[in-house]
Write a protein that holds these residues in place. Structure first.
Motif, PDB file in Angstrom:
ATOM      1  N   LYS A 222      54.324 -11.414  53.467  1.00 41.06           N
ATOM      2  CA  LYS A 222      53.153 -11.727  52.639  1.00 41.06           C
ATOM      3  C   LYS A 222      53.464 -11.214  51.238  1.00 41.06           C
ATOM      4  CE  LYS A 222      50.409  -9.213  55.117  1.00 41.06           C
ATOM      5  NZ  LYS A 222      49.166  -8.474  55.370  1.00 41.06           N
ATOM      6  N   GLU A 262      41.613 -10.967  56.173  1.00 38.28           N
ATOM      7  CA  GLU A 262      41.802  -9.518  56.346  1.00 38.28           C
ATOM      8  C   GLU A 262      40.545  -8.757  55.917  1.00 38.28           C
ATOM      9  OE1 GLU A 262      45.325  -7.541  55.001  1.00 38.28           O
ATOM     10  OE2 GLU A 262      46.670  -8.947  56.021  1.00 38.28           O
ATOM     11  N   ILE A 265      37.310  -8.934  58.317  1.00 35.64           N
ATOM     12  CA  ILE A 265      37.254  -8.098  59.522  1.00 35.64           C
ATOM     13  C   ILE A 265      37.326  -6.612  59.188  1.00 35.64           C
ATOM     14  CG2 ILE A 265      38.291  -7.814  61.831  1.00 35.64           C
ATOM     15  CD1 ILE A 265      39.536 -10.592  61.493  1.00 35.64           C
ATOM     16  N   TYR A 266      37.604  -6.292  57.930  1.00 34.50           N
ATOM     17  CA  TYR A 266      37.766  -4.893  57.521  1.00 34.50           C
ATOM     18  C   TYR A 266      36.482  -4.089  57.749  1.00 34.50           C
ATOM     19  CZ  TYR A 266      38.792  -0.894  54.511  1.00 34.50           C
ATOM     20  OH  TYR A 266      38.983   0.363  54.021  1.00 34.50           O
ATOM     21  N   GLU A 267      36.598  -3.011  58.500  1.00 41.23           N
ATOM     22  CA  GLU A 267      35.467  -2.123  58.800  1.00 41.23           C
ATOM     23  C   GLU A 267      34.321  -2.829  59.508  1.00 41.23           C
ATOM     24  OE1 GLU A 267      34.632   0.116  55.195  1.00 41.23           O
ATOM     25  OE2 GLU A 267      36.206   1.546  55.690  1.00 41.23           O
ATOM     26  N   SER A 284      30.849 -14.112  63.163  1.00 42.17           N
ATOM     27  CA  SER A 284      31.767 -14.539  64.235  1.00 42.17           C
ATOM     28  C   SER A 284      32.231 -15.986  64.069  1.00 42.17           C
ATOM     29  CB  SER A 284      31.107 -14.347  65.603  1.00 42.17           C
ATOM     30  OG  SER A 284      29.977 -15.191  65.727  1.00 42.17           O
TER      31      SER A 284
ATOM     32  N   HIS B   8      49.448 -10.832  60.904  1.00 43.51           N
ATOM     33  CA  HIS B   8      49.247  -9.731  59.969  1.00 43.51           C
ATOM     34  C   HIS B   8      48.004  -8.952  60.350  1.00 43.51           C
ATOM     35  CE1 HIS B   8      46.458 -12.220  57.254  1.00 43.51           C
ATOM     36  NE2 HIS B   8      47.057 -13.152  57.948  1.00 43.51           N
ATOM     37  N   SER B   9      47.784  -7.827  59.667  1.00 46.78           N
ATOM     38  CA  SER B   9      46.808  -6.868  60.171  1.00 46.78           C
ATOM     39  C   SER B   9      46.234  -6.022  59.053  1.00 46.78           C
ATOM     40  CB  SER B   9      47.504  -5.949  61.188  1.00 46.78           C
ATOM     41  OG  SER B   9      46.632  -4.930  61.606  1.00 46.78           O
ATOM     42  N   ARG B  10      44.994  -5.574  59.213  1.00 45.55           N
ATOM     43  CA  ARG B  10      44.389  -4.580  58.322  1.00 45.55           C
ATOM     44  C   ARG B  10      43.539  -3.655  59.180  1.00 45.55           C
ATOM     45  NH1 ARG B  10      41.602  -6.397  52.716  1.00 45.55           N
ATOM     46  NH2 ARG B  10      43.807  -6.838  52.323  1.00 45.55           N
ATOM     47  N   THR B  11      43.520  -2.372  58.831  1.00 48.97           N
ATOM     48  CA  THR B  11      42.798  -1.383  59.622  1.00 48.97           C
ATOM     49  C   THR B  11      41.644  -0.804  58.809  1.00 48.97           C
ATOM     50  OG1 THR B  11      44.904  -0.809  60.621  1.00 48.97           O
ATOM     51  CG2 THR B  11      43.064   0.680  61.040  1.00 48.97           C
ATOM     52  N   GLY B  12      40.485  -0.686  59.442  1.00 46.34           N
ATOM     53  CA  GLY B  12      39.325  -0.082  58.785  1.00 46.34           C
ATOM     54  C   GLY B  12      38.839   1.112  59.583  1.00 46.34           C
ATOM     55  N   ASN B  19      39.009   0.098  63.412  1.00 47.61           N
ATOM     56  CA  ASN B  19      39.099  -1.297  63.853  1.00 47.61           C
ATOM     57  C   ASN B  19      40.348  -1.920  63.246  1.00 47.61           C
ATOM     58  OD1 ASN B  19      37.657  -1.915  61.168  1.00 47.61           O
ATOM     59  ND2 ASN B  19      38.029  -3.957  61.985  1.00 47.61           N
ATOM     60  N   SER B  21      42.433  -5.488  62.762  1.00 49.30           N
ATOM     61  CA  SER B  21      42.473  -6.940  62.896  1.00 49.30           C
ATOM     62  C   SER B  21      43.905  -7.382  63.146  1.00 49.30           C
ATOM     63  CB  SER B  21      41.933  -7.617  61.632  1.00 49.30           C
ATOM     64  OG  SER B  21      42.730  -7.284  60.506  1.00 49.30           O
ATOM     65  N   ILE B  23      45.764 -11.033  62.866  1.00 46.98           N
ATOM     66  CA  ILE B  23      45.464 -12.378  62.378  1.00 46.98           C
ATOM     67  C   ILE B  23      46.717 -13.243  62.493  1.00 46.98           C
ATOM     68  CG2 ILE B  23      44.670 -13.726  60.388  1.00 46.98           C
ATOM     69  CD1 ILE B  23      43.606 -10.834  59.364  1.00 46.98           C
ATOM     70  N   TYR B  60      37.278  -8.255  70.089  1.00 50.51           N
ATOM     71  CA  TYR B  60      36.409  -9.367  69.689  1.00 50.51           C
ATOM     72  C   TYR B  60      37.264 -10.512  69.176  1.00 50.51           C
ATOM     73  CZ  TYR B  60      32.782  -5.766  69.829  1.00 50.51           C
ATOM     74  OH  TYR B  60      31.943  -4.760  70.221  1.00 50.51           O
ATOM     75  N   LEU B  62      37.692 -14.018  66.830  1.00 50.04           N
ATOM     76  CA  LEU B  62      37.174 -14.805  65.704  1.00 50.04           C
ATOM     77  C   LEU B  62      38.001 -16.082  65.623  1.00 50.04           C
ATOM     78  CD1 LEU B  62      37.147 -11.496  64.700  1.00 50.04           C
ATOM     79  CD2 LEU B  62      35.783 -12.596  62.936  1.00 50.04           C
ATOM     80  N   VAL B  65      39.106 -18.143  62.331  1.00 49.47           N
ATOM     81  CA  VAL B  65      40.108 -17.570  61.428  1.00 49.47           C
ATOM     82  C   VAL B  65      41.321 -17.094  62.238  1.00 49.47           C
ATOM     83  CG1 VAL B  65      38.556 -16.958  59.547  1.00 49.47           C
ATOM     84  CG2 VAL B  65      38.856 -15.361  61.435  1.00 49.47           C
ATOM     85  N   ALA B  67      41.839 -14.944  64.643  1.00 48.96           N
ATOM     86  CA  ALA B  67      42.039 -13.493  64.565  1.00 48.96           C
ATOM     87  C   ALA B  67      41.384 -12.778  65.738  1.00 48.96           C
ATOM     88  CB  ALA B  67      41.450 -12.960  63.260  1.00 48.96           C
ATOM     89  N   LEU B  68      41.936 -11.626  66.064  1.00 48.38           N
ATOM     90  CA  LEU B  68      41.339 -10.714  67.038  1.00 48.38           C
ATOM     91  C   LEU B  68      40.970  -9.432  66.309  1.00 48.38           C
ATOM     92  CD1 LEU B  68      43.897 -11.196  69.948  1.00 48.38           C
ATOM     93  CD2 LEU B  68      41.554 -12.097  69.847  1.00 48.38           C
ATOM     94  N   ASN B  69      39.885  -8.792  66.755  1.00 50.70           N
ATOM     95  CA  ASN B  69      39.481  -7.514  66.180  1.00 50.70           C
ATOM     96  C   ASN B  69      39.417  -6.476  67.295  1.00 50.70           C
ATOM     97  OD1 ASN B  69      38.557  -5.612  64.335  1.00 50.70           O
ATOM     98  ND2 ASN B  69      36.411  -6.131  64.669  1.00 50.70           N
ATOM     99  N   VAL B  71      38.581  -2.632  68.423  1.00 51.52           N
ATOM    100  CA  VAL B  71      37.811  -1.452  68.023  1.00 51.52           C
ATOM    101  C   VAL B  71      38.233  -0.296  68.925  1.00 51.52           C
ATOM    102  CG1 VAL B  71      35.497  -0.484  67.813  1.00 51.52           C
ATOM    103  CG2 VAL B  71      35.909  -2.884  67.219  1.00 51.52           C
TER     104      VAL B  71
END
Lengths: 441, 108
Positions: A222, A262, A265-267, A284, B8-12, B19, B21, B23, B60, B62, B65, B67-69, B71
């Protein structure tokens, strides 16, 4: 109004300032929003206010306002730009005063309005229980702040009062962006589908650069252009809550379906139930559609009734964290760093340092996600951290690591040490009726 | 094949819960992610960080998009404010998860 243009000028308290100025100057915006309160920022601000009753607001408030206020208010050839921000932190009234002083200095006639009512510390009772199982009574005088997450109400009132700059304390992040949409389009407070869509816009924008190419690049997988000049995002919103996420042409970064996903879905936990004080938003079924370079349409958000209770974030003092670090390099670096770790832990035990929790790890080997077999690195860094009730104990953690210089294994270098007071945060719920958001001009 | 090549991924973080993601770059890979990236598999990947008493990992979907989430309650051990971790937010967790090995897609 046909299309509302809202920009995001900050994603956290210490964020870059030039991208916000770029948005104010070239974004053709109606609103510029600065979101600057992380979970415990307000508790730290409350501590600052204790030592300075006129303080307790965002340290960068002054610099940000000096830079963007010249573009704010009614202008001859451009849209009227207004600012909404939670940079009031623990002291929105003093923050508003400070902004008025800056406007005066700049010769600007601006209406600055503060939103108060999030500070609910006086309303709490000792027997109330936090989500970590502790009662307020058990924390006693260690409690330093309690702030309810307000929704759109106070901001709406400020906009109706013709505010050019709205300064709040704790407000739910998306509400900072939802309020101007409700105000400009006349959405009712129980128009759940539109409130859900407007909340999606807020959620996508609230971390600023995180939707426009920041916190995204992974070279070869990316790639993002010109991160050093990352542009912050703006949304073009229609009266139904449909929105396109974009940024100022010529700025760095990228707005794509992937960056938007990204951030979507953040937080977020359950995407079908994203709770804010204003609405239970449903993300959703959200999808994103490309509408040209750096232009992405967000669609498919929905909403249903809002929660009957408001979340309250309680900040309390919880001891001290002491930390020390030391590097080892060359052949045998890991073995020497491991020996150093064992020595420090043994020393802390011999000296009777009282620790609630301690952690000793090798940065580069096992500090993030635990150990794994790997080749011998060229260098490694020992890190020892402990949480202690007493400052005098915490201070010895870093000192003991530092003594490795002349007392530990061979070849340690670059020692550092730190000490900080722990301001912990826990939460509880209050009935909505107990909280009274209001404005002070 | 590493998950990194497909997603790809992002963490919150909120409190002591992360959580993550995941994607899919391409929509056609999403069913494969859904099939192989179960909540149990992610919990197993992070077993050393979650500890024995942690609440179950939730997943979860989605689909629009692709994607999986995920938690992960309790993984931040007290949350950003109290944690002794170098990465107290757990921001690096998603990148680590991309190291997960996928089995080849089933023939169709």
């Amino acid at each position: 109004m046909n299309t509302l243009r809202i920009g995001s000028g900050a994603g956290y308290s210490g964020d870059r300032i030039e991208p916000a100025v770029e948005l104010a100057e070239h974004g053709d915006l109606d609103y510029l929003v600065f979101e600057c309160l992380a979970e415990r920022t307000i508790a730290l601000a409350q501590q600052a206010r204790i030592s300075d009753p006129q303080g307790g607001y965002d340290p960068l408030l002054g610099e940000r306002m000096r830079r963007v206020l010249p573009f704010v208010g009614a202008q001859p050839v451009r849209r009227r730009l207004r600012v909404i921000t939670n940079m009031g932190a623990a002291n929105p009234l003093s923050a508003a005063e400070h902004v008025r002083r800056i406007a005066d200095e700049l010769g600007l006639d601006l209406n600055v309005v503060a939103v108060v009512g999030d500070d609910v510390l006086p309303l709490l009772r000792p027997e109330q229980v936090l989500d970590n199982g502790q009662t307020l009574a058990s924390l006693g005088a260690r409690v330093i702040s309690a702030n309810a997450y307000l929704g759109v109400d106070g901001i709406l009132e400020a906009l109706r009062a013709e505010a050019d700059v709205v300064i709040t304390g704790r407000v739910a992040d998306p509400s900072l962006f939802l309020a101007p949409q409700m105000f400009e389009f006349g959405w009712a407070a129980d128009d759940w589908p539109r409130l859900g869509r407007g909340t999606l816009v807020g959620h996508l924008l609230e971390c600023a650069g995180q939707v426009s190419g920041g916190y995204f690049a992974d070279p070869g997988f990316k790639d993002v252009e010109d991160l050093a000049r990352l542009g912050f995002p703006l949304a073009e919103i229609d009266a139904e809550g449909g929105a396109v996420i974009t940024k100022v042409a010529g700025s760095g970064g990228r707005v794509s379906r992937a960056t938007c996903t990204e951030q979507l879905i953040y937080e977020v936990h359950d995407p079908a139930a994203y709770l804010t004080p204003d609405v239970t938003a449903d993300f959703s079924q959200v999808s994103f559609v490309d509408e040209g370079v750096d232009r992405v349409r967000a669609q498919g958000a929905d909403g249903r009734g809002r929660p009957s209770q408001l979340k309250v974030s309680v900040g309390y003092l919880d001891g001290w964290i002491g930390e020390g670090q030391m590097s080892y390099g060359g052949p045998g670096a890991i073995a020497r760093a491991q020996l150093a770790r064992d020595v420090v832990l043994k020393r802390l035990e011999l000296m009777g340092v009282k620790m609630q929790d301690v952690r000793a790890e090798l940065i580069g080997i096992d500090s993030l996600h635990g150990p794994r077999n790997s080749v011998e690195p060229w260098e490694v860094r020992l890190r020892v951290a402990a949480r202690c009730e007493e400052r005098s104990d915490a201070v010895r953690i870093g000192n003991e690591v530092e003594t490795l210089y002349t007392n530990g294994p061979s070849g340690g270098g670059g020692a550092s040490k730190s000490l900080r007071q722990v301001v912990a945060v826990a939460s509880l719920l209050l009935p909505r009726d107990a909280v009274n958001p209001r404005i002070q001009a | 094949m590493k998950l990194h090549t497909l997603a790809h991924s992002r963490t919150g973080d909120k409190g002591d819960t992360s959580n993550i993601s995941i994607i899919a770059y391409r929509a056609e890979d999403y069913p494969r992610l859904c099939e192989q990236l179960t909540a149990e598999r992610v919990a197993e990947f992070f077993a050393g960080l979650l500890g024995p008493g942690a609440a179950p990992v939730r997943r979860y979907e989605l689909p629009h998009v692709h994607a999986l989430n995920f938690v992960l309650p309790g993984i931040l051990r007290g949350g950003v404010t109290r944690s002794l971790a170098l990465d107290a937010h757990g921001k690096c967790l998603g990148s680590a998860l991309l190291d997960l090995e996928l089995t080849p897609a089933k023939g169709r």
